[in-house]
Design a protein around this motif. Sequence first.
Motif, PDB file in Angstrom:
ATOM      1  N   ALA A  80       0.844  -1.212   0.105  1.00 36.53           N
ATOM      2  CA  ALA A  80       0.013   0.101   0.077  1.00 36.53           C
ATOM      3  C   ALA A  80       1.007   1.255   0.022  1.00 36.53           C
ATOM      4  CB  ALA A  80      -0.868  -0.114   1.192  1.00 36.53           C
ATOM      5  N   TYR A  81       0.109   2.550  -0.296  1.00 35.62           N
ATOM      6  CA  TYR A  81       1.259   3.538  -0.185  1.00 35.62           C
ATOM      7  C   TYR A  81       1.175   4.186   1.050  1.00 35.62           C
ATOM      8  CZ  TYR A  81      -0.198   4.709  -5.221  1.00 35.62           C
ATOM      9  OH  TYR A  81      -0.466   4.749  -6.673  1.00 35.62           O
ATOM     10  N   SER A  82       2.357   4.757   1.241  1.00 36.42           N
ATOM     11  CA  SER A  82       2.733   5.322   2.712  1.00 36.42           C
ATOM     12  C   SER A  82       2.586   6.708   2.778  1.00 36.42           C
ATOM     13  CB  SER A  82       3.966   4.982   3.146  1.00 36.42           C
ATOM     14  OG  SER A  82       5.044   5.892   2.404  1.00 36.42           O
ATOM     15  N   HIS A  83       2.685   7.484   3.905  1.00 38.92           N
ATOM     16  CA  HIS A  83       2.859   8.748   3.796  1.00 38.92           C
ATOM     17  C   HIS A  83       3.865   9.330   2.657  1.00 38.92           C
ATOM     18  CE1 HIS A  83       4.268  12.688   5.609  1.00 38.92           C
ATOM     19  NE2 HIS A  83       2.987  12.665   6.269  1.00 38.92           N
ATOM     20  N   SER A  84       3.654  10.488   2.080  1.00 34.37           N
ATOM     21  CA  SER A  84       4.629  10.943   1.304  1.00 34.37           C
ATOM     22  C   SER A  84       6.298  10.831   1.655  1.00 34.37           C
ATOM     23  CB  SER A  84       4.163  12.310   0.659  1.00 34.37           C
ATOM     24  OG  SER A  84       3.025  12.273   0.055  1.00 34.37           O
ATOM     25  N   GLN A  85       6.340  11.378   2.905  1.00 39.58           N
ATOM     26  CA  GLN A  85       7.487  11.055   3.449  1.00 39.58           C
ATOM     27  C   GLN A  85       8.412   9.786   3.913  1.00 39.58           C
ATOM     28  OE1 GLN A  85       7.206  15.417   5.796  1.00 39.58           O
ATOM     29  NE2 GLN A  85       9.041  14.257   6.248  1.00 39.58           N
ATOM     30  N   GLY A  86       7.196   9.012   3.744  1.00 36.14           N
ATOM     31  CA  GLY A  86       7.764   7.730   4.332  1.00 36.14           C
ATOM     32  C   GLY A  86       6.966   7.325   5.660  1.00 36.14           C
ATOM     33  N   VAL A  87       6.933   5.991   5.723  1.00 36.14           N
ATOM     34  CA  VAL A  87       6.378   5.398   7.084  1.00 36.14           C
ATOM     35  C   VAL A  87       6.862   6.176   8.275  1.00 36.14           C
ATOM     36  CG1 VAL A  87       5.676   3.374   8.513  1.00 36.14           C
ATOM     37  CG2 VAL A  87       5.795   3.295   5.911  1.00 36.14           C
ATOM     38  N   LYS A  88       5.917   6.554   9.117  1.00 42.15           N
ATOM     39  CA  LYS A  88       6.383   7.372  10.303  1.00 42.15           C
ATOM     40  C   LYS A  88       7.305   6.701  11.345  1.00 42.15           C
ATOM     41  CE  LYS A  88       6.497  10.702  13.354  1.00 42.15           C
ATOM     42  NZ  LYS A  88       6.966  10.079  14.676  1.00 42.15           N
ATOM     43  N   GLY A  89       6.987   5.471  11.561  1.00 39.74           N
ATOM     44  CA  GLY A  89       7.755   4.543  12.432  1.00 39.74           C
ATOM     45  C   GLY A  89       9.261   4.286  11.935  1.00 39.74           C
ATOM     46  N   LEU A  90       9.334   4.168  10.619  1.00 39.58           N
ATOM     47  CA  LEU A  90      10.462   3.812   9.816  1.00 39.58           C
ATOM     48  C   LEU A  90      11.363   5.019   9.885  1.00 39.58           C
ATOM     49  CD1 LEU A  90       9.361   1.764   6.785  1.00 39.58           C
ATOM     50  CD2 LEU A  90      10.200   0.911   9.073  1.00 39.58           C
ATOM     51  N   ARG A  91      10.747   6.395   9.937  1.00 38.63           N
ATOM     52  CA  ARG A  91      11.509   7.640  10.103  1.00 38.63           C
ATOM     53  C   ARG A  91      12.147   7.589  11.478  1.00 38.63           C
ATOM     54  NH1 ARG A  91       8.085  11.877   9.064  1.00 38.63           N
ATOM     55  NH2 ARG A  91       6.309  10.769   8.402  1.00 38.63           N
ATOM     56  N   ASP A  92      11.247   7.212  12.355  1.00 34.09           N
ATOM     57  CA  ASP A  92      11.651   7.307  13.502  1.00 34.09           C
ATOM     58  C   ASP A  92      12.771   6.572  13.995  1.00 34.09           C
ATOM     59  OD1 ASP A  92       9.566   8.866  14.404  1.00 34.09           O
ATOM     60  OD2 ASP A  92       8.285   7.403  15.028  1.00 34.09           O
ATOM     61  N   SER A  93      12.973   5.591  13.443  1.00 38.18           N
ATOM     62  CA  SER A  93      14.188   4.439  13.509  1.00 38.18           C
ATOM     63  C   SER A  93      15.321   5.131  12.897  1.00 38.18           C
ATOM     64  CB  SER A  93      13.934   3.211  12.923  1.00 38.18           C
ATOM     65  OG  SER A  93      12.809   2.302  13.675  1.00 38.18           O
ATOM     66  N   ILE A  94      15.125   5.747  11.726  1.00 38.27           N
ATOM     67  CA  ILE A  94      16.384   6.352  10.935  1.00 38.27           C
ATOM     68  C   ILE A  94      16.755   7.441  11.753  1.00 38.27           C
ATOM     69  CG2 ILE A  94      16.682   7.615   8.745  1.00 38.27           C
ATOM     70  CD1 ILE A  94      14.908   5.777   7.396  1.00 38.27           C
ATOM     71  N   ALA A  95      15.810   8.378  12.154  1.00 39.02           N
ATOM     72  CA  ALA A  95      16.260   9.818  13.025  1.00 39.02           C
ATOM     73  C   ALA A  95      17.121   9.084  14.339  1.00 39.02           C
ATOM     74  CB  ALA A  95      15.159  10.432  13.378  1.00 39.02           C
ATOM     75  N   ALA A  96      16.582   7.882  14.968  1.00 41.50           N
ATOM     76  CA  ALA A  96      17.359   7.527  16.112  1.00 41.50           C
ATOM     77  C   ALA A  96      18.769   7.008  15.527  1.00 41.50           C
ATOM     78  CB  ALA A  96      16.632   6.554  16.469  1.00 41.50           C
ATOM     79  N   ILE A 100       8.711  21.616  -0.766  1.00 42.72           N
ATOM     80  CA  ILE A 100       9.336  20.235  -0.486  1.00 42.72           C
ATOM     81  C   ILE A 100       8.610  18.864  -0.294  1.00 42.72           C
ATOM     82  CG2 ILE A 100      11.339  18.667   0.454  1.00 42.72           C
ATOM     83  CD1 ILE A 100      12.629  21.522   1.227  1.00 42.72           C
ATOM     84  N   TYR A 101       7.785  19.233   0.529  1.00 42.54           N
ATOM     85  CA  TYR A 101       6.822  18.074   0.882  1.00 42.54           C
ATOM     86  C   TYR A 101       5.712  18.100  -0.364  1.00 42.54           C
ATOM     87  CZ  TYR A 101       2.876  15.684   2.930  1.00 42.54           C
ATOM     88  OH  TYR A 101       1.846  14.506   3.110  1.00 42.54           O
ATOM     89  N   LYS A 102       5.416  19.088  -1.115  1.00 43.80           N
ATOM     90  CA  LYS A 102       4.430  19.204  -2.135  1.00 43.80           C
ATOM     91  C   LYS A 102       5.231  18.337  -3.230  1.00 43.80           C
ATOM     92  CE  LYS A 102       3.800  22.824  -4.621  1.00 43.80           C
ATOM     93  NZ  LYS A 102       3.472  24.204  -5.022  1.00 43.80           N
ATOM     94  N   VAL A 103       6.226  18.584  -3.483  1.00 46.78           N
ATOM     95  CA  VAL A 103       7.193  17.715  -4.329  1.00 46.78           C
ATOM     96  C   VAL A 103       7.183  16.399  -4.300  1.00 46.78           C
ATOM     97  CG1 VAL A 103       9.409  17.531  -5.832  1.00 46.78           C
ATOM     98  CG2 VAL A 103       8.508  19.763  -5.248  1.00 46.78           C
ATOM     99  N   VAL A 137       3.773  14.638  -5.078  1.00 50.17           N
ATOM    100  CA  VAL A 137       3.821  14.401  -6.364  1.00 50.17           C
ATOM    101  C   VAL A 137       4.013  13.002  -6.706  1.00 50.17           C
ATOM    102  CG1 VAL A 137       4.190  14.822  -8.767  1.00 50.17           C
ATOM    103  CG2 VAL A 137       3.590  16.973  -6.842  1.00 50.17           C
ATOM    104  N   ASN A 138       5.042  12.532  -6.037  1.00 49.55           N
ATOM    105  CA  ASN A 138       5.471  11.273  -6.206  1.00 49.55           C
ATOM    106  C   ASN A 138       4.720  10.034  -5.430  1.00 49.55           C
ATOM    107  OD1 ASN A 138       7.349  11.813  -8.466  1.00 49.55           O
ATOM    108  ND2 ASN A 138       8.826  12.564  -6.648  1.00 49.55           N
ATOM    109  N   LEU A 139       3.754  10.467  -4.706  1.00 45.36           N
ATOM    110  CA  LEU A 139       3.078   9.622  -4.008  1.00 45.36           C
ATOM    111  C   LEU A 139       3.984   9.291  -2.567  1.00 45.36           C
ATOM    112  CD1 LEU A 139       0.996   7.447  -6.206  1.00 45.36           C
ATOM    113  CD2 LEU A 139       0.260   9.783  -4.828  1.00 45.36           C
ATOM    114  N   CYS A 140       4.923   8.384  -2.998  1.00 39.32           N
ATOM    115  CA  CYS A 140       5.839   7.666  -1.746  1.00 39.32           C
ATOM    116  C   CYS A 140       6.694   6.681  -2.574  1.00 39.32           C
ATOM    117  CB  CYS A 140       4.998   6.872  -0.689  1.00 39.32           C
ATOM    118  SG  CYS A 140       4.476   5.308  -1.197  1.00 39.32           S
TER     119      CYS A 140
END
Length: 550
Positions: free
Chosen positions: A179-195, A393-396, A399-402
Amino acid sequence: MRKFVAQRTKSLLKNTSTTSSLLFNHYSHQSSSLNSRYYNNINNNNYTSRFARFFTSINDTTSMASDKSTPPVTVESLNPKVLKCEYAVRGEIVSLAQKLQQDLLANPGSQPFEEILYCNIGNPQSLGQQPITFFREVLALCDHPTILDKSETQGLFSADSIERAWQILDQIPGRATGAYSHSQGVKGLRDSIAAGIEARDGFPADPNDIFLTDGASPAVHMMMQLLIRSESDGIFCPIPQYPLYSASIALHGGTLVPYYLNEETGWGLEISELKKQLETARQKGITVRALVVINPGNPTGQVLAEDNQGDIVEFCKKEGLVLLADEVYQENIYVPEKQFHSFKKVARSMGYGDKDIPLVSFQSVSKGYYGECGKRGGYMEVTGFTPEVREQIYKVASVNLCSNISGQILASLVMSPPKVGDESYESYFAEKDGILQSLARRAKTLEDALNNLEGVTCNKAEGAMYLFPHIRLPNKAIQAAEAAKKAPDAFYASRLLNATGIVVVPGSGFGQVPGTWHFRCTILPQEEKIPAIVTRLTEFHQKFMDEFRD
């Protein structure tokens, strides 16, 4: 039938003579001469009126088609920005290699070599590197979650890969990797990357600053699209550079502003060179928007010193430049005296906060020790921009969905691998260490072999996956290249390929100081094949130099 149609047409044309006259009067005097008798005539001759209009429309359409029809699609009618774009690592030499490979398959023994050795692109798994087991186990379980509850799974997969898969699936809406995710990517995965970024740098990282992308390349394109408004906008790029940058700048209609790395100091990046080239660009009316830094270097393999990075940060701060930090080779360090420092860490260590300097850092799952090029995973960390710019940046990105979910998962795993105490840690560390140590040995073997060739010097491969030797070609070879309408290094590379099956990329595809010649060679062929590459290259080079000796 034809006779009937002809007679019927003749009769209709005769009956429409009065109507045609009325139509002429209508269009000539419609502002003052319309009356009820005219409308009655039109209505009484409705069929013939439509017939007349039919012939009129045919004539009009035929005229328009001949005068204004769209020309056929030719190379000349394509977008000139596409024509200007070039990408050397999959260019002419690689096309020739693919033809030779097809010939070898169809006619074994037809060439003076048994196989093509692709040293042109950083594509580890295509050359035999195995994927990291833990990463692939987690991917498999996430993509087929119905097996997580099966008893057989406990015997086939490690306990921590099963646990990690459950954690990841719980973060994905519907537990659906399709399925599609949030345009920036799955929030939980971004949490792991930020950590993971925070653990690497020792400074906080915000998941909202992370944009997950299909590898680093789309992220680079996204930033070029946002920053470049016209040819008057320039992007600072190192020379030599990875052709993604020259290609993306061309596609988005900007101007590449070069700064030359100093080969004599191990491909050093000198602030004096940046200042000189910036002044030159501004005198030409170019607004330089951003500075690209590739660290570790591609194709040059150098690793920047931390104090040099600090000087670069200060330069960008003073000149108002966006710092675009290509850090996709951050795991590929081969010399003990050097280590990787992210530009974000350097900037924060200097006291610059989130709003003090616009910085975009690129990372990818394609490189490092993982080499998952085909999974197309990566991210950019975006800091130092206003909320209004962030919205764009978020808008661009939207456009690519995710980006694809498998790539997102891999990006999170790369930044949060198994830890001490996890069941997979020992096997994971053994795989990682084995790959990196082997790459270091391969780099040293090829570096020594290149430096033993007549007229060739090669700087130390401190990091990344490439060597970029300087070849001093005889005048006769340069003249032969000119006669063949090739750059001298492309002439050398094509002769090398035809004689040995070794594929390298001419330095002219990356940019180089005018009058110098290089080629890029990866260190990625399997370690057991490196001696054969050295032997073939050495024999070819000696024969080439003898053939064209002045």
